[in-house]
Design an enzyme around this catalytic site. Sequence first.
Site, mmCIF file in Angstrom:
data_model
loop_
_atom_site.group_PDB
_atom_site.id
_atom_site.type_symbol
_atom_site.label_atom_id
_atom_site.label_comp_id
_atom_site.label_asym_id
_atom_site.label_seq_id
_atom_site.Cartn_x
_atom_site.Cartn_y
_atom_site.Cartn_z
ATOM 1 N N ASP A 32 0.856 -1.192 0.000
ATOM 2 C CA ASP A 32 0.000 0.000 0.000
ATOM 3 C C ASP A 32 0.888 1.237 0.000
ATOM 4 O OD1 ASP A 32 -3.246 0.230 0.823
ATOM 5 O OD2 ASP A 32 -2.070 2.071 1.070
ATOM 6 N N ASP A 53 3.629 2.406 -4.338
ATOM 7 C CA ASP A 53 2.778 3.393 -4.997
ATOM 8 C C ASP A 53 2.535 2.887 -6.412
ATOM 9 O OD1 ASP A 53 1.632 5.500 -6.345
ATOM 10 O OD2 ASP A 53 3.087 7.003 -5.658
ATOM 11 N N VAL A 54 1.292 2.542 -6.722
ATOM 12 C CA VAL A 54 1.009 1.914 -8.022
ATOM 13 C C VAL A 54 1.191 2.864 -9.202
ATOM 14 C CG1 VAL A 54 -0.553 0.154 -7.108
ATOM 15 C CG2 VAL A 54 -1.495 2.333 -7.911
ATOM 16 N N TYR A 139 -13.192 8.349 -12.732
ATOM 17 C CA TYR A 139 -13.351 7.031 -12.093
ATOM 18 C C TYR A 139 -14.072 6.060 -13.043
ATOM 19 C CZ TYR A 139 -14.339 3.696 -8.295
ATOM 20 O OH TYR A 139 -14.409 2.580 -7.498
ATOM 21 N N LYS A 143 -12.368 2.723 -14.638
ATOM 22 C CA LYS A 143 -12.867 1.384 -14.313
ATOM 23 C C LYS A 143 -13.362 0.666 -15.578
ATOM 24 C CE LYS A 143 -12.081 1.315 -9.842
ATOM 25 N NZ LYS A 143 -11.151 0.353 -9.239
ATOM 26 N N THR A 174 -16.574 1.560 3.119
ATOM 27 C CA THR A 174 -15.123 1.590 3.368
ATOM 28 C C THR A 174 -14.709 3.061 3.533
ATOM 29 O OG1 THR A 174 -14.395 1.951 1.103
ATOM 30 C CG2 THR A 174 -14.815 -0.347 1.718
HETATM 31 P P1 NAP Z 1 -10.015 2.147 0.551
HETATM 32 O O1 NAP Z 1 -10.526 1.600 1.835
HETATM 33 O O2 NAP Z 1 -9.730 3.606 0.426
HETATM 34 O O3 NAP Z 1 -8.716 1.294 0.130
HETATM 35 C C1 NAP Z 1 -7.930 1.638 -0.968
HETATM 36 C C2 NAP Z 1 -6.487 1.504 -0.583
HETATM 37 O O4 NAP Z 1 -5.681 1.824 -1.744
HETATM 38 C C3 NAP Z 1 -6.087 2.499 0.519
HETATM 39 O O5 NAP Z 1 -5.294 1.865 1.512
HETATM 40 C C4 NAP Z 1 -5.298 3.528 -0.263
HETATM 41 O O6 NAP Z 1 -4.334 4.219 0.535
HETATM 42 C C5 NAP Z 1 -4.624 2.663 -1.309
HETATM 43 N N1 NAP Z 1 -4.068 3.460 -2.386
HETATM 44 C C6 NAP Z 1 -4.517 4.643 -2.890
HETATM 45 N N2 NAP Z 1 -3.674 5.106 -3.817
HETATM 46 C C7 NAP Z 1 -2.668 4.195 -3.930
HETATM 47 C C8 NAP Z 1 -1.480 4.125 -4.696
HETATM 48 N N3 NAP Z 1 -1.137 5.106 -5.554
HETATM 49 N N4 NAP Z 1 -0.671 3.044 -4.557
HETATM 50 C C9 NAP Z 1 -0.985 2.061 -3.661
HETATM 51 N N5 NAP Z 1 -2.079 2.093 -2.876
HETATM 52 C C10 NAP Z 1 -2.921 3.141 -3.003
HETATM 53 O O7 NAP Z 1 -11.046 1.821 -0.632
HETATM 54 P P2 NAP Z 1 -11.909 0.525 -0.985
HETATM 55 O O8 NAP Z 1 -13.321 0.956 -0.991
HETATM 56 O O9 NAP Z 1 -11.505 -0.647 -0.189
HETATM 57 O O10 NAP Z 1 -11.489 0.347 -2.510
HETATM 58 C C11 NAP Z 1 -10.702 -0.747 -2.970
HETATM 59 C C12 NAP Z 1 -10.968 -0.898 -4.461
HETATM 60 O O11 NAP Z 1 -12.359 -1.202 -4.656
HETATM 61 C C13 NAP Z 1 -10.680 0.364 -5.271
HETATM 62 O O12 NAP Z 1 -10.101 0.008 -6.510
HETATM 63 C C14 NAP Z 1 -12.067 0.949 -5.499
HETATM 64 O O13 NAP Z 1 -12.122 1.737 -6.671
HETATM 65 C C15 NAP Z 1 -12.895 -0.325 -5.633
HETATM 66 N N6 NAP Z 1 -14.316 -0.153 -5.386
HETATM 67 C C16 NAP Z 1 -14.773 0.291 -4.165
HETATM 68 C C17 NAP Z 1 -16.147 0.431 -3.986
HETATM 69 C C18 NAP Z 1 -16.744 0.911 -2.697
HETATM 70 O O14 NAP Z 1 -17.968 1.189 -2.664
HETATM 71 N N7 NAP Z 1 -15.988 1.032 -1.620
HETATM 72 C C19 NAP Z 1 -17.036 0.131 -5.025
HETATM 73 C C20 NAP Z 1 -16.525 -0.315 -6.243
HETATM 74 C C21 NAP Z 1 -15.166 -0.456 -6.408
HETATM 75 P P3 NAP Z 1 -4.757 5.676 1.143
HETATM 76 O O15 NAP Z 1 -5.885 5.408 2.060
HETATM 77 O O16 NAP Z 1 -3.503 6.141 1.805
HETATM 78 O O17 NAP Z 1 -5.156 6.506 -0.047
#
Ligand code: NAP
Length: 251
Positions: A32, A53-54, A139, A143, A174
């Site tokens: 992460d 960092d991706v 976004y 996606k 989340t």
């Molecule tokens: P989250 O809790 O914010 O987790 C995302 C993680 O990715 C965080 O730890 C974040 O770190 C990290 N991150 C951000 N930028 C990064 C980078 N450049 N390099 C490496 N890590 C990085 O969000 P989540 O809801 O679990 O989302 C996970 C995935 O599911 C994402 O791809 C999101 O688009 C997808 N998704 C989520 C939802 C939803 O409703 N939650 C719905 C559809 C899809 P920081 O916190 O420090 O930024």
Amino acid sequence: MSGAIVVGGASGIGLASAKVLAAEGFTVSVADVNADAARAAAASIGGTAITMDVTDEDSVADGFGKLDDLRVVVSCAGLSLPGAIAELGLEQWQTTIDVCLTGSFLVLKHAAQHIVDGGSVVVISSLNARQPGAGMAGYCAAKAGVTTLVEVAALEFAPRGIRVNAIAPGFIDTPLTAGVALVPGLLGEYIENTPLGRGGRPEEIADMVAFLASDKAAWITGAAFDVNGGAHLRRYPDVLGKVRAMMAPSG
Ligand code: NAP
């Protein structure tokens, strides 16, 4: 024990996925951008933390270079920087594309170089890959790109028996979606547009990750799975309209 890496694994869906994979016996690396959170997450599951960092290829290459016997890769890093197209800054657009789309490409590229033959890659896409949301141009575009990227990777990796699939979650509670509850009526609109009548839990996506990582999914590749309580059957909430209504001067 075989190795698994969850990129974006310090929070939300990624953390839940890391927990499930650890419970299934994988040696899990939590990668992460947030180094402290990655360390805490890794400690909680007896795994290893990697700062990654991706959006930075050297960082992705370094992280994957540390891994042995890598069998499962989960690409979960993501963010959303909303705004109407007419007002969206190029930097905001670019950051969203960099993390969500280019980041997925870099993870797939370096996964291909390190994963064992017969391994499994799971990329977290979104309901927004198919359902447009006003105010979410970067976004949604990223996606949608991820869906096709996964299909191309599935074709390219298949000769080595490596499967590549996407999961498209609906609304999941989340840190990424914490702002939704602050916009009057928005959470309710998500729920109204979800036939099963509630948002999802990170564990409900993690269970699909574990299935796709397992031999039970041995004949599945290049697919995108809707895990969203049926939300793809209705429409996406009017995020932009609700935010504008909230910002409008009252009276
Ligand atoms: P989250 O809790 O914010 O987790 C995302 C993680 O990715 C965080 O730890 C974040 O770190 C990290 N991150 C951000 N930028 C990064 C980078 N450049 N390099 C490496 N890590 C990085 O969000 P989540 O809801 O679990 O989302 C996970 C995935 O599911 C994402 O791809 C999101 O688009 C997808 N998704 C989520 C939802 C939803 O409703 N939650 C719905 C559809 C899809 P920081 O916190 O420090 O930024």
